[in-house]
Structure formats: C-alpha cells, structure tokens
Design a protein around this motif. Structure first.
Motif: not given
Length: 327
Positions: A13-21
């Motif tokens: 989930x945290x990876x997704x947040x980072x790639x979604x800025x």
C-alpha cells in the motif's frame, strides 16, 4: 509492486502511495522505495493505473498516411497531447483498409477521445461514434450532433485562387476536383460560385479527379486530348497539382507560360524551388491544436458547448501562375 515492497521493507500500500505521488511516506522511505524499484527495473503500469480510475488518457487519431498534409497535423497533435498528459494512438485508413474498421480499432483500444482527419464515413455513423468518445472531426461538419468540428474556410481559399487568376487575365479556368469527399464538394461549389461572381459562367468546367498524383495526371491527359488547353487549372489539392504538372511538362506545355497551375494545402513538396507551386495554405498546426483542445475540453467537461472552429486559409503565390496566354 509486491516485489518492490518486499525489497524496500514496506507495505505494498505504501509503495502504491509513493508511485501515485500521494502523501503518507517520509522522504527517506520514498527514496528507499524508488531505489528498490530501480534495482528491480520496475515501472508502474500507467495504462492499468488510469483504467482503474476510469480514464485511459489516450487519444485516437484517424489519418490517411498517404496525405502529407495530414502527416504535418499528426506531429502537432503528438506534441500538444504530450504537454496535456495524453498518449496518442494512430489508425490509418486507405484503399486496403475500411475506415470504420480503423475507427473501431481505436475505440477497442479504449481511446476516450478521437480526432478524425477528413473522414469519409456517413454522418449517422460519425454521430454514433460521438456518443462513445469525445469526437472532433477535422475537415468537414456533422450537423445535429455533439461532434466538434475544425475546418479551413475552403470557399475563401478557392475564391482567392480564382480572384488571383482573373487578375492575371485568365478566363478559361478549369477545376480538377478531389472526388466525392465533402471537402471536394465544398471546393467545387466555391469554384463555380467564384466563376459566376466574375461573370465567367460560360467557362465553368469541372474535371473529375481525386486527391493524388495519378488522378491529376489522368485529368491532364484528358485536357491534352481536347481541342484547346485552358489557360489555368485549379487542382483539388497539391498532390493532384503535381500530377497535372508532370504530364503537362512532359508534353512540352510551359508552366506558367501556357497554363497556370494552382494547388491547395501548401504541402512541403510544393515549397521546393523546382516545383514552386502557387497554392492555398491551410494552417495545419492551428487545425491540429484546435482539434486537440476541443477533444480534451469535452473529456474534462462533457456538458461543454460543442466546438466549431473555422481557420482562415492564405493564397501563397509562387512560380506556377502567370499572365494568361493569348488565345
């Protein structure tokens, strides 16, 4: 994404947040995740991300790859679309590929906006396409629909051509048209009206043609077979004009000494010094930019007003027109 999360020691989930800025991760964590992605040569699937949000941010463009004028517009569409954050897919129509198949292919690839250059399809079908995507048509109008249109003021360009030839003393002016395309119909009608406006209705003559060199060559051969050549020929577009010039030159006809030639479009070849074609310039960049603007506006606001933009053409006088020969 799971592999990146495992390597960086964080949640997916945290990876997704980072790639979604999106906020939620410290700068140190963000950099660790990005390094892990680089190590694994991971790139987010942008198309999948957009589709998950109900958007593809992809525009489809229908073109005839043989028409150089359309090729010029495509370059502008690519540049402007990239600036606006959209991808572009091309689909070509032509003698061996049905236009509807080309359009349906764009829709099947989830293009949410379409720009069609001079489509030949009937208005009912184009109106139906406009219910499935934000649609802009370049080169013709489709009445009673939510379809955006962008076009040149073809009648004005033709009038400028006739006026120019009449000022040079021409009366016997023939028009080699571009076939049954709507653009050709408009230009043919404008030619007849301009000739009548100059009191030259007895000289009105339309030779059937098409928007390619072979049609221009065939029209020139037909005119050579007549009793007297006209003093001027207005071609449906520049490619047709080049075919006309080729046949007349090989037959020993002087251009413009014997016959003046006018094209339409101002394609790149027309500007070469060995050709030096008098022609009507359409602003390809402005047509393309306006088409993109209309398409994106409808995507951002489906209730926005339907756009209809008419771009002014300009007669470019070069070396293929001169004073009428004595008849």
């Amino acid at each position: 994404m799971a592999d990146v999360a495992e390597r960086a020691g964080v949640s997916r989930t945290l990876v997704s947040l980072i790639f979604s800025d999106k906020p939620g991760a410290s700068e140190e964590t963000r950099q660790r995740v990005l390094r892990a992605a680089d190590d694994l040569r991971y790139q987010p699937d942008r198309a999948a991300q957009l589709l998950a949000r109900g958007r593809s941010r992809t525009l489809g463009v229908l073109t005839d790859v043989k028409q150089t004028f359309q090729a010029e517009m495509i370059g502008t569409v690519y540049d402007a679309a990239e600036e606006a954050g959209y991808d572009v897919l091309l689909s070509a129509s032509g003698p061996t590929r049905d236009e509807r198949n080309a359009i349906e292919a764009l829709l099947s690839h989830r293009c949410e906006g379409l720009i069609l250059f001079n489509p030949m399809s009937d208005s009912d079908y184009l109106r139906s396409v406009g219910t499935r995507a934000s649609l802009t048509i370049v080169g013709r109008t489709v009445s009673g629909s939510s379809v955006n249109t962008v076009r040149s003021a073809d009648s004005k360009g033709i009038r400028q051509s006739v006026d120019h030839l009449v000022e040079l003393g021409h009366r016997d002016i023939v028009h080699v048209d571009g076939g049954e395309h709507s653009v050709s119909t408009d230009r043919r009608r404008a030619y007849v009206e301009a000739m009548h406006a100059h009191g030259l209705e007895t000289y009105v003559r339309v030779v059937p043609g098409a928007h390619d060199e072979s049609a221009g060559a065939a029209a020139a051969s037909f005119l050579l077979g007549g009793s007297t050549l006209p003093t001027a020929i207005m071609a449906g577009n520049d490619r047709s004009a080049l075919g006309i010039m080729d046949v007349l030159t090989k037959a020993g006809v002087s251009i413009p000494g014997d016959v003046s030639i006018v094209g339409y479009d101002d394609a790149p070849l027309s500007r070469l010094s060995r050709i030096d074609l008098t022609t009507v310039r359409q602003d390809s960049a402005q047509l393309a930019r306006k088409a993109l603007e209309f398409t994106i506006n409808r995507l951002d606001d489906p209730e926005s007003t339907v756009g209809d933009s008419v771009i002014e053409p300009e007669l470019i006088v070069r070396g293929t027109t001169g004073p009428a020969r004595s008849t």
